[in-house]
Write a protein that holds these residues in place. Structure first.
Motif: not given
Lengths: 174, 82
Positions: A56, A59-60, A63-64, A81, A85
């Motif tokens: 998690y 992933l954050m 994406l950021t 990304i 995912c």
């Protein structure tokens, strides 16, 4: 005692004792065994929760980073990304596998994993696939991964078995 | 979402309906009965659960819990805007 009875006893007694022992061991775990079993379930639950949390966080972060850039993304940016995912979903699937084979303690299952797996099935999986496709199409990047429910079957199995009726209705799209 | 009994149910209800604490078994049972009454009265499941929660839990919608799904969802949207 007639010899044939003695012989029968000699043969059958050990067999019967063996079978009895086998069934007793199989169907009645001792208290110590049960405790050991619970402890190992708890340990696996913690391990799964940690890997999930790691996936998690990655992933954050990915994406950021992706969203904070303005230049048109390269294929490499896109993979930066799409990989996290897939990994996030893969970790959820591993957890679901463990739940379906009863290797996770009950408390962690109900309080931690099931609510998260419900979110994953209802929100994250469809949204992730839709967005990755949209992003790839927008920038002319190849994204061949069609959503295949079979890849995440155990997640849907957990939701169906432990997620409650309300969720099953939401998933069926009514 | 209503999980099937166990300690998970209270926690799930707390998150879903924004309660301050996890409701006890008695409250959960009340909520369940009321929800089923509403469903039997012809109200759709999700709405029945929400209506029952508003009636039964005094701390209904007093807290907002960020979920992973919300976080991932909004970041995916942001990524889509690049």
């Amino acid at each position: 005692m007639p010899p044939e009875i003695a012989e029968t006893r000699e043969v059958w007694l050990p067999i019967a004792t063996f079978l009895l022992g086998f069934f007793v061991r199989t169907f009645t775990l001792s208290k110590a065994d049960r405790e050991l079993n619970e402890r190992s379930k708890f340990a696996l639950s913690k391990e799964l929760a940690d890997s999930q949390n790691e996936a998690y966080q990655s992933l954050m972060k990915a994406l950021t980073e992706y969203a904070s850039q303005t230049a048109p993304p390269t294929l490499q940016d896109f993979f930066a990304i799409s990989g996290p995912c897939q990994n996030y979903l893969y970790q959820q699937k591993l957890t679901a596998d463990a739940i379906m084979s009863d290797r996770v303690d009950r408390q962690s299952r109900d309080a931690t994993f099931v609510p998260k797996l419900v979110e994953t099935a209802v929100v994250i999986i469809p949204k992730t696939y839709a967005k990755l496709k949209e992003i790839a199409a927008k920038h002319g990047l190849p994204f061949a991964d069609e959503f295949d429910r079979a890849n995440y079957q155990s997640i849907f199995d957990v939701v169906e078995k432990f997620g409650g009726r309300e969720t099953a209705v939401r998933l069926s799209g009514k | 979402m209503a999980t099937r009994g166990g300690a998970g149910a209270g926690h799930a209800l707390m998150i879903k309906y924004g309660l301050r604490t996890s409701p006890n078994d008695a409250l959960i049972a009340q909520w369940r009965i009321r929800t089923n009454q509403l469903i039997a009265g012809g109200i759709e499941g999700e709405r029945a659960g929400r209506t029952a929660a508003a009636e039964i839990f005094p701390d209904f919608k007093t807290h907002v819990y960020a979920s992973e799904a919300d976080d991932i969802s909004s970041l995916l949207d942001a990524a889509g805007n690049r």
